[in-house]
Design a protein around this motif. Structure first.
Motif, PDB file in Angstrom:
ATOM      1  N   PRO A  47       0.781  -1.242   0.000  1.00 38.08           N
ATOM      2  CA  PRO A  47       0.000   0.000   0.000  1.00 38.08           C
ATOM      3  C   PRO A  47       0.813   1.293   0.000  1.00 38.08           C
ATOM      4  O   PRO A  47       0.245   2.365  -0.127  1.00 38.08           O
ATOM      5  CB  PRO A  47      -0.831  -0.112   1.277  1.00 38.08           C
ATOM      6  N   ASN A  48       2.146   1.201   0.133  1.00 36.96           N
ATOM      7  CA  ASN A  48       2.939   2.428   0.111  1.00 36.96           C
ATOM      8  C   ASN A  48       4.327   2.155  -0.454  1.00 36.96           C
ATOM      9  O   ASN A  48       4.780   1.007  -0.509  1.00 36.96           O
ATOM     10  CB  ASN A  48       3.007   3.073   1.502  1.00 36.96           C
ATOM     11  N   HIS A 131      -7.328  -3.863   2.929  1.00 32.61           N
ATOM     12  CA  HIS A 131      -6.638  -2.641   3.346  1.00 32.61           C
ATOM     13  C   HIS A 131      -7.340  -1.410   2.779  1.00 32.61           C
ATOM     14  O   HIS A 131      -7.520  -0.411   3.479  1.00 32.61           O
ATOM     15  CB  HIS A 131      -5.176  -2.676   2.894  1.00 32.61           C
ATOM     16  N   ARG A 135      -8.950   1.606   4.932  1.00 37.42           N
ATOM     17  CA  ARG A 135      -8.473   2.976   4.699  1.00 37.42           C
ATOM     18  C   ARG A 135      -9.641   3.906   4.375  1.00 37.42           C
ATOM     19  O   ARG A 135      -9.716   5.015   4.876  1.00 37.42           O
ATOM     20  CB  ARG A 135      -7.448   2.969   3.567  1.00 37.42           C
ATOM     21  N   VAL A 140      -7.409   2.900   8.925  1.00 40.10           N
ATOM     22  CA  VAL A 140      -5.984   2.675   8.665  1.00 40.10           C
ATOM     23  C   VAL A 140      -5.426   3.923   8.010  1.00 40.10           C
ATOM     24  O   VAL A 140      -6.016   4.466   7.077  1.00 40.10           O
ATOM     25  CB  VAL A 140      -5.784   1.472   7.716  1.00 40.10           C
ATOM     26  N   ASP A 141      -4.288   4.384   8.493  1.00 35.64           N
ATOM     27  CA  ASP A 141      -3.587   5.502   7.864  1.00 35.64           C
ATOM     28  C   ASP A 141      -3.062   5.038   6.517  1.00 35.64           C
ATOM     29  O   ASP A 141      -2.672   3.894   6.349  1.00 35.64           O
ATOM     30  CB  ASP A 141      -2.418   5.921   8.778  1.00 35.64           C
ATOM     31  N   GLY A 142      -3.019   5.910   5.549  1.00 38.24           N
ATOM     32  CA  GLY A 142      -2.578   5.577   4.200  1.00 38.24           C
ATOM     33  C   GLY A 142      -1.161   5.052   4.132  1.00 38.24           C
ATOM     34  O   GLY A 142      -0.802   4.344   3.209  1.00 38.24           O
ATOM     35  N   ASP A 143      -0.300   5.386   5.104  1.00 36.52           N
ATOM     36  CA  ASP A 143       1.071   4.939   5.088  1.00 36.52           C
ATOM     37  C   ASP A 143       1.291   3.616   5.800  1.00 36.52           C
ATOM     38  O   ASP A 143       2.377   3.068   5.761  1.00 36.52           O
ATOM     39  CB  ASP A 143       1.989   5.982   5.725  1.00 36.52           C
TER      40      ASP A 143
END
Length: 145
Positions: A47-48, A131, A135, A140-143
């Motif tokens: 995801p990041n 996820h 989000r 959930v934080d994007g990072d």
């Protein structure tokens, strides 16, 4: 023609390394019947950008340490949105989740046989979607993975 035993060994080691670094939706295809340049593709996502790089580093380290191989080419490092590791026998694609959806490599290779992966890698299926839902709900934080 099917992927060699060595290619399957490399794919399984790379898939386990990716799973150990919490990659999402790990899948592998035997592309030996349609491509002459490689036997198999492994596709994984995160995801990041930071996690993409971590997964790539772990795959490269594990394959070098455990199987004595290094990629002949590594592309996409700077942006860490889609990193490709070319081991000749196999090619590993680690993509940011957004690139994975946009480029849809599974759609391109869906007619190729899927390679059986270790249980830890199989358990990653559906994690990107889960996820994304968390989000969107703000849980959930994007990072974070």
């Amino acid at each position: 023609m099917t992927a060699t035993d060595r290619s399957i060994e490399l794919i399984n080691a790379a898939a386990q390394a990716a799973a150990d670094r919490l990659a999402h939706d790990i899948i592998a295809y035997d592309v030996s019947d349609v491509l002459s340049i490689t036997d198999a593709f492994l596709v994984a996502s995160a995801p990041n950008d930071r996690q993409v790089k971590s997964i790539v580093d772990e795959i490269e380290e594990r394959l070098n340490k455990d199987l004595g191989v290094k990629p002949v080419r590594r592309e996409g490092d700077r942006e860490a949105r889609w990193v490709l590791l070319d081991y000749v026998d196999i090619v590993v694609h680690v993509q940011h989740s957004e690139e994975r959806v946009f480029y849809a490599l599974e759609r391109l290779w869906k007619d190729c046989p899927e390679i059986t992966l270790p249980d830890d890698a199989v358990k990653t299926r559906g994690l990107a979607e889960e996820h994304a839902k968390l989000r969107a709900a703000g849980e959930v934080d994007g990072d974070l993975s």
